[in-house]
Enzyme design. Structure first.
Site, PDB file in Angstrom:
ATOM      1  N   ASP A  54      -0.881  21.914   3.521  1.00  0.00           N
ATOM      2  CA  ASP A  54      -1.552  20.697   3.714  1.00  0.00           C
ATOM      3  C   ASP A  54      -3.077  20.900   4.079  1.00  0.00           C
ATOM      4  OD1 ASP A  54      -2.512  18.194   4.449  1.00  0.00           O
ATOM      5  OD2 ASP A  54      -1.070  17.812   6.060  1.00  0.00           O
ATOM      6  N   HIS A  92       4.553  12.596   3.700  1.00  0.00           N
ATOM      7  CA  HIS A  92       4.230  13.623   2.696  1.00  0.00           C
ATOM      8  C   HIS A  92       5.537  13.703   1.895  1.00  0.00           C
ATOM      9  CE1 HIS A  92       0.339  15.212   4.413  1.00  0.00           C
ATOM     10  NE2 HIS A  92       0.957  14.685   5.385  1.00  0.00           N
ATOM     11  N   TYR A 137      -1.910  24.659   7.559  1.00  0.00           N
ATOM     12  CA  TYR A 137      -2.414  23.282   7.987  1.00  0.00           C
ATOM     13  C   TYR A 137      -3.709  22.993   8.571  1.00  0.00           C
ATOM     14  CZ  TYR A 137      -1.348  18.666  10.299  1.00  0.00           C
ATOM     15  OH  TYR A 137      -1.599  17.477  10.786  1.00  0.00           O
TER      16      TYR A 137
END
Length: 257
Positions: A147, A248, A106
């Site tokens: 991500d 998302h 992330y």
């Protein structure tokens, strides 16, 4: 084998959505980001009941990453990105699954630009580059997935001219992403859909999802030793339209194993 990534934007608050998607999509390996829960409050019982085992690194209120597997053994390698022992943010977890290295990340958002958050993002990327270069040199079948908080190219964002001074789209971070590819990593979704509009995130504001005013932030990078096994992939964009869903959508690929 189906491998997916999903920024869940709160694993406990959106647990019904996650379980519904797991039942529908049935990935063999899935990486979660933005758990937003401390280590002890990760819903492992519900995940187990859904047929998955997991490793995770939580953090109260923010960040957090996890790797889930279905019917596959998982061995944790590390739950931090090497290079800065003072960085305590839960943004990286790495495991061995079926003789593959799975690196779930992330990456920091970096906004506002300029500022210390953007500087932290750039330093984090440098650490990531060092680790991914090691994996390439070791000639390992590896996947860097999650991500990235990076919009790689103008085709990956609705109205790119509006994003020029956003940390997601700054020249520095896009250049760093291209450097990863130059070292041998393959952007699996873009290679499958070289000319298509593909988004993975739609803001909650201004009916962005309904207008398809999105951006592509969630990526699955394959090492040179896996790219030939890539079969198919996509974005489960319909999940973004479910009630109380993350901003998302899940992204997935299938590889031949």
């Amino acid at each position: 084998m189906k491998i997916a990534t999903y920024n869940v934007n709160g694993v406990n608050g959106r647990l019904p959505v996650l379980l519904k998607w797991l039942k529908e999509a049935q990935p063999d390996i899935v990486c979660f980001q933005e758990l937003k829960t401390p280590q002890e409050r990760f819903p492992i019982q519900e995940i187990n009941d859904a047929g998955y085992q997991a490793i995770w690194h939580g953090q109260k209120s923010w960040n957090g990453v996890a790797i889930l597997t279905r019917g596959l053994d998982i061995t944790e390698v590390q739950n931090y990105l090497p290079g800065d022992p003072e960085d305590l943010q839960s943004r990286y977890i790495e495991a061995i699954i079926d003789q593959m290295v799975i690196c779930c990340l992330y990456l920091p958002n970096g906004n506002p630009y300029p500022g210390p958050k953007f500087d932290y993002k750039l330093s984090w990327i440098k650490r990531l580059q060092k680790r991914t270069n090691q994996l390439i040199k070791m000639e390992l079948p590896a996947i860097v997935i999650g991500d990235f908080n990076i919009i790689p190219e103008p085709m990956d964002v609705y109205k790119p001219e509006r994003w020029e001074n956003d940390a997601l789209y700054r020249t520095e971070v896009r250049k760093a992403y291209r450097e990863l590819l130059a070292k041998g990593w393959h952007d699996s979704i873009r290679e499958l859909f070289p000319e298509d509009t593909v988004y993975t995130f739609w803001d909650y504001l201004y009916k962005a999802y309904e207008r398809n005013a999105g951006i592509r932030l969630d990526h699955i990078l394959l090492s040179p030793y896996l790219i030939s096994s890539l079969q198919s992939g996509g974005v489960d964009s319909h999940v973004r339209g479910w009630e109380k869903s993350s901003d998302h959508a899940p992204v997935w690929i299938e590889i031949e194993k």
